[in-house]
Write a protein that holds these residues in place. Sequence first.
Motif, PDB file in Angstrom:
ATOM      1  N   PRO A   1      -0.877  24.272  49.985  1.00  0.00           N
ATOM      2  CA  PRO A   1      -1.470  25.273  49.088  1.00  0.00           C
ATOM      3  C   PRO A   1      -2.441  24.677  48.090  1.00  0.00           C
ATOM      4  CG  PRO A   1       0.778  24.795  48.427  1.00  0.00           C
ATOM      5  CD  PRO A   1       0.561  24.078  49.724  1.00  0.00           C
ATOM      6  N   GLY A   2      -2.488  23.365  47.963  1.00  0.00           N
ATOM      7  CA  GLY A   2      -3.406  22.727  47.027  1.00  0.00           C
ATOM      8  C   GLY A   2      -3.212  21.229  47.032  1.00  0.00           C
ATOM      9  N   VAL A   3      -4.129  20.540  46.375  1.00  0.00           N
ATOM     10  CA  VAL A   3      -4.059  19.089  46.211  1.00  0.00           C
ATOM     11  C   VAL A   3      -3.911  18.799  44.723  1.00  0.00           C
ATOM     12  CG1 VAL A   3      -5.298  16.909  46.478  1.00  0.00           C
ATOM     13  CG2 VAL A   3      -5.472  18.668  48.250  1.00  0.00           C
ATOM     14  N   LEU A   4      -2.919  17.984  44.368  1.00  0.00           N
ATOM     15  CA  LEU A   4      -2.660  17.643  42.975  1.00  0.00           C
ATOM     16  C   LEU A   4      -2.750  16.133  42.809  1.00  0.00           C
ATOM     17  CD1 LEU A   4      -1.788  18.547  40.127  1.00  0.00           C
ATOM     18  CD2 LEU A   4       0.606  18.369  40.894  1.00  0.00           C
ATOM     19  N   PRO A   5      -3.909  15.604  42.389  1.00  0.00           N
ATOM     20  CA  PRO A   5      -4.020  14.154  42.203  1.00  0.00           C
ATOM     21  C   PRO A   5      -2.958  13.632  41.245  1.00  0.00           C
ATOM     22  CG  PRO A   5      -6.176  15.192  42.091  1.00  0.00           C
ATOM     23  CD  PRO A   5      -5.167  16.303  42.095  1.00  0.00           C
ATOM     24  N   MET A   6      -2.477  12.437  41.513  1.00  0.00           N
ATOM     25  CA  MET A   6      -1.422  11.855  40.694  1.00  0.00           C
ATOM     26  C   MET A   6      -1.801  11.823  39.219  1.00  0.00           C
ATOM     27  SD  MET A   6       1.632  10.501  40.612  1.00  0.00           S
ATOM     28  CE  MET A   6       2.125   9.840  42.205  1.00  0.00           C
ATOM     29  N   ALA A   7      -3.085  11.590  38.935  1.00  0.00           N
ATOM     30  CA  ALA A   7      -3.531  11.524  37.542  1.00  0.00           C
ATOM     31  C   ALA A   7      -3.386  12.860  36.821  1.00  0.00           C
ATOM     32  CB  ALA A   7      -4.981  11.051  37.484  1.00  0.00           C
ATOM     33  N   ASP A   8      -3.249  13.959  37.576  1.00  0.00           N
ATOM     34  CA  ASP A   8      -3.167  15.292  36.983  1.00  0.00           C
ATOM     35  C   ASP A   8      -1.766  15.903  37.052  1.00  0.00           C
ATOM     36  OD1 ASP A   8      -5.922  15.140  36.558  1.00  0.00           O
ATOM     37  OD2 ASP A   8      -6.384  16.083  38.483  1.00  0.00           O
ATOM     38  N   VAL A   9      -0.789  15.126  37.487  1.00  0.00           N
ATOM     39  CA  VAL A   9       0.545  15.682  37.723  1.00  0.00           C
ATOM     40  C   VAL A   9       1.232  16.052  36.420  1.00  0.00           C
ATOM     41  CG1 VAL A   9       2.891  15.092  38.468  1.00  0.00           C
ATOM     42  CG2 VAL A   9       0.950  14.590  39.941  1.00  0.00           C
ATOM     43  N   THR A  10       1.722  17.288  36.368  1.00  0.00           N
ATOM     44  CA  THR A  10       2.663  17.746  35.346  1.00  0.00           C
ATOM     45  C   THR A  10       3.760  18.510  36.061  1.00  0.00           C
ATOM     46  OG1 THR A  10       1.580  19.894  34.996  1.00  0.00           O
ATOM     47  CG2 THR A  10       0.792  18.020  33.657  1.00  0.00           C
ATOM     48  N   ALA A  11       4.884  18.695  35.406  1.00  0.00           N
ATOM     49  CA  ALA A  11       5.990  19.436  36.022  1.00  0.00           C
ATOM     50  C   ALA A  11       5.561  20.861  36.351  1.00  0.00           C
ATOM     51  CB  ALA A  11       7.195  19.439  35.084  1.00  0.00           C
ATOM     52  N   GLU A  12       4.782  21.471  35.463  1.00  0.00           N
ATOM     53  CA  GLU A  12       4.350  22.853  35.674  1.00  0.00           C
ATOM     54  C   GLU A  12       3.452  22.974  36.907  1.00  0.00           C
ATOM     55  OE1 GLU A  12       2.132  26.476  33.201  1.00  0.00           O
ATOM     56  OE2 GLU A  12       2.217  24.448  32.379  1.00  0.00           O
ATOM     57  N   ARG A  13       2.462  22.080  37.016  1.00  0.00           N
ATOM     58  CA  ARG A  13       1.542  22.154  38.151  1.00  0.00           C
ATOM     59  C   ARG A  13       2.253  21.850  39.461  1.00  0.00           C
ATOM     60  NH1 ARG A  13      -3.438  18.749  35.388  1.00  0.00           N
ATOM     61  NH2 ARG A  13      -4.332  20.476  34.180  1.00  0.00           N
ATOM     62  N   LEU A  14       3.115  20.850  39.443  1.00  0.00           N
ATOM     63  CA  LEU A  14       3.838  20.493  40.653  1.00  0.00           C
ATOM     64  C   LEU A  14       4.777  21.618  41.075  1.00  0.00           C
ATOM     65  CD1 LEU A  14       4.394  18.416  42.818  1.00  0.00           C
ATOM     66  CD2 LEU A  14       6.029  17.299  41.289  1.00  0.00           C
ATOM     67  N   ALA A  15       5.466  22.204  40.132  1.00  0.00           N
ATOM     68  CA  ALA A  15       6.380  23.308  40.445  1.00  0.00           C
ATOM     69  C   ALA A  15       5.635  24.490  41.042  1.00  0.00           C
ATOM     70  CB  ALA A  15       7.130  23.736  39.185  1.00  0.00           C
TER      71      ALA A  15
END
Length: 413
Positions: free
Chosen positions: A358-372
Amino acid sequence: MHVLLVTSGSTGDVAPFTGLGVRLRQAGHEVTVATHERFTGLIRSCGLGFRRLPLDPLDMHEACARKLPGRADGPLGTLTIAKQGTVYAADLAHGILQAARQGADVLVASGQTALPAKAVADGLGIPSLGALLQPVAPTGAFAPMALGRRSAGRLGNRFLSGALWRAFHRQAASTVQWVRAELGLPPLNRTARRRLAADWPIWYGFSPHVVPRPADWPPEHRLSGYWWPEEPTGWKPDPRLTDFLAAGPPPVFIGFGSMPSPRSGQLSDVCAEALRRAGVRGVVQAGWSGLEARGDDILAVGEVSHQWLFPRTAAVVHHGGGGTTAAGLRAGVPAVPVPVFYDQPFWATRLRALGVAPGVLPMADVTAERLASLIVRAVREPAWRARATGIRSALSTEDGTDPVIKAVEALPR
């Protein structure tokens, strides 16, 4: 015929050669794998011979991680990795030469070992071919693998990937010249260096269903399909894991493989919180990041077979390494790629384009909210699993080892 497979790097760089090696052995050939000592048990448990290459990939990755910029998923990160790679080039070349001198009828080389190994093979009069796991040849079809996710258009992609290809060959030139000097051969002039691998047959160990073969690639560059890792003899899942899987709905897997993290404690907390917010159970693999996420519905694990585990999960959150990406596609499960550097943004982008992430989340941008948020979409929106199931079906019809075995057997000797 004695086939020497040469590969360097993390588990994802080595494990595919266990599958290729076992198939070569079943075809009647003697097979030896030259790689790092860390993988001795893996190679020998698959019934293959082992020859040692120097260096420990964990140390190499940790050294690289210390030097990487804050955002490593672009050109600056790639440049850092390339510079760090030159530190190890001479040691690897020496190890390849020592391994080949112990005897082989054919040499098959992968990744950063490819050009030094070809120089060794040429010098010793051993037929050889390349066996690569990333699409590195110049093309306008997609963004250069090592420069992140953004396409520069067909002309721009072709120009940039061509420049990277030439830079890669220039970087390897001093190592190649050292190999030739060690073998008592004259140095190559500039023209000969440029043509070192011009007509060399190269096979790519991934599926055209995942990355279609670019029309502008030279004819010597071919796709074979995946070389699926061999399951080590006697491997069984930890009873804690089987009990956890049986105790509730399929969990979400989180693991970042060979990516060391200087903030493993913080990353562990983020992963645990993301699983809690998403309302899902989780299996968290420590890997080289040292993840330690724990909770009532979270199980922390060490080494585990992705081939066995992934089909039993609701989705896989991973760093986008080529091996883990392939395992997830083979399992037919949705993905949440969290790329760090080098080829990972490329594979993450492919997962998104294939419709299984559903999307790409670069490690530098990881937060619990975005990952969840991405985990919830991957698990609850049926389209992602439907597309993943379709790709799994397509991959199940392929035998990526067969064309490589035929190519090895057809090499002039």
